[in-house]
Write a protein that holds these residues in place. Structure first.
Motif, short mmCIF file in Angstrom:
data_model
loop_
_atom_site.label_atom_id
_atom_site.label_comp_id
_atom_site.label_asym_id
_atom_site.label_seq_id
_atom_site.Cartn_x
_atom_site.Cartn_y
_atom_site.Cartn_z
N ASP A 1 59.30 70.93 90.89
CA ASP A 1 58.31 70.28 90.03
C ASP A 1 57.02 70.12 90.84
OD1 ASP A 1 56.82 68.76 88.33
OD2 ASP A 1 58.26 67.12 88.16
N GLY A 2 55.90 70.50 90.25
CA GLY A 2 54.63 70.44 90.98
C GLY A 2 53.69 69.36 90.50
N ASP A 3 54.15 68.45 89.66
CA ASP A 3 53.26 67.45 89.08
C ASP A 3 52.57 66.59 90.13
OD1 ASP A 3 53.74 68.34 86.56
OD2 ASP A 3 55.20 66.79 86.03
N ALA A 4 53.23 66.41 91.27
CA ALA A 4 52.64 65.59 92.33
C ALA A 4 51.92 66.43 93.39
CB ALA A 4 53.72 64.74 93.00
N ALA A 5 51.76 67.72 93.12
CA ALA A 5 51.11 68.60 94.09
C ALA A 5 49.68 68.15 94.35
CB ALA A 5 51.11 70.04 93.58
N GLU A 6 49.26 68.25 95.59
CA GLU A 6 47.90 67.92 95.99
C GLU A 6 47.15 69.19 96.34
OE1 GLU A 6 48.07 65.13 99.16
OE2 GLU A 6 48.94 63.53 97.94
N TRP A 7 45.84 69.15 96.10
CA TRP A 7 44.97 70.31 96.34
C TRP A 7 43.84 69.92 97.27
CZ3 TRP A 7 45.66 75.09 93.72
CH2 TRP A 7 46.65 75.09 92.74
N HIS A 8 43.46 70.86 98.11
CA HIS A 8 42.24 70.69 98.90
C HIS A 8 41.01 70.95 98.05
CE1 HIS A 8 43.89 70.16 102.94
NE2 HIS A 8 44.75 71.13 102.69
N ASP A 9 41.10 71.92 97.13
CA ASP A 9 39.89 72.46 96.51
C ASP A 9 40.15 73.04 95.13
OD1 ASP A 9 41.46 74.51 97.47
OD2 ASP A 9 39.81 75.68 98.28
N LEU A 10 40.71 72.25 94.23
CA LEU A 10 40.92 72.74 92.86
C LEU A 10 39.61 72.70 92.11
CD1 LEU A 10 43.15 73.69 90.92
CD2 LEU A 10 43.36 71.34 90.14
#
Length: 218
Positions: A75-84
């Protein structure tokens, strides 16, 4: 990892995951060279649902890589991004490789017009660095048909899975490659000299380097 064998498995999986969806041709085939699309094409998306084919291609990749034991879907709902970038995310998945030192793939499904799961944004790492937003623009004027979009997604995923992905950063400037013949350059501030991207990839020096092992590394 044999790319030819993987492509065969991928196409077989895609025939299932894309059921009910269709490829489409470049709408400009047969036009005179240099002819521009009508102005109204730039502000319309007549069929945003067709871009759901990209999600089906991603699902085919997930099936092939997980069935080969190379990764696990999370599950990627909690994924964090540097630069979305400025996209509307409607769902996210993480594909986590089994090999030590390999980088995970993060794919966000994005809204185009009224279709919530039309486009995809591909990231790598945790937090994720942006690799590609597909389509970059979904308007009818920028539509080149489905083949280039599917190829772009395949290149992004394969670049990470094969271990060819490299990202070199220096402040807001970055050079990203998915393989020897696919160097990409994003410059948020200033310009690069012609030879700089290749120099950065050959020798990152003191710059930030992001890279990982191939997913079948032992």
């Amino acid at each position: 990892m044999d790319r030819d064998a993987l492509d065969v498995a991928l196409d077989e999986a895609f025939a299932t995951t894309a059921r009910g969806l269709s490829e489409w041709p470049d709408p400009r085939v047969g036009w005179e060279p240099g002819r521009s699309p009508p102005q109204e094409w730039y502000s319309r998306v007549l069929d945003p649902d067709k871009y759901r084919l990209l999600g089906a291609r991603w699902a085919a990749w997930v099936r092939v890589l997980t069935e080969a034991g190379l990764a696990e879907l999370k599950d990627g709902d909690a994924a964090e991004w540097h630069d979305l970038p400025g996209v509307v995310v409607t769902g996210t998945a993480r594909l986590v490789p089994s090999a030590a030192g390999a980088l995970p793939l993060v794919v966000a499904h994005t809204r185009i017009d009224e279709t919530p799961d039309a486009g995809v944004a591909v990231g790598v790492g945790d937090p994720a660095w942006m690799v590609a937003v597909i389509p970059f623009c979904g308007c009818d004027a920028c539509d080149d048909g489905s083949d280039p979009l599917v190829e772009e997604l395949d290149d992004a995923v394969w670049g990470v899975v094969s271990g060819a992905f490299r990202l070199v950063r220096d402040g807001d400037r970055r050079v990203l490659t998915l393989g020897p013949m696919s160097a990409r350059l994003w410059s948020a501030q200033g310009e690069f000299e012609p030879d700089e991207p290749a120099q950065w990839l050959a020798d990152p020096g003191g710059r930030t380097l992001v890279q990982g092992q191939a997913w079948d590394a032992v």
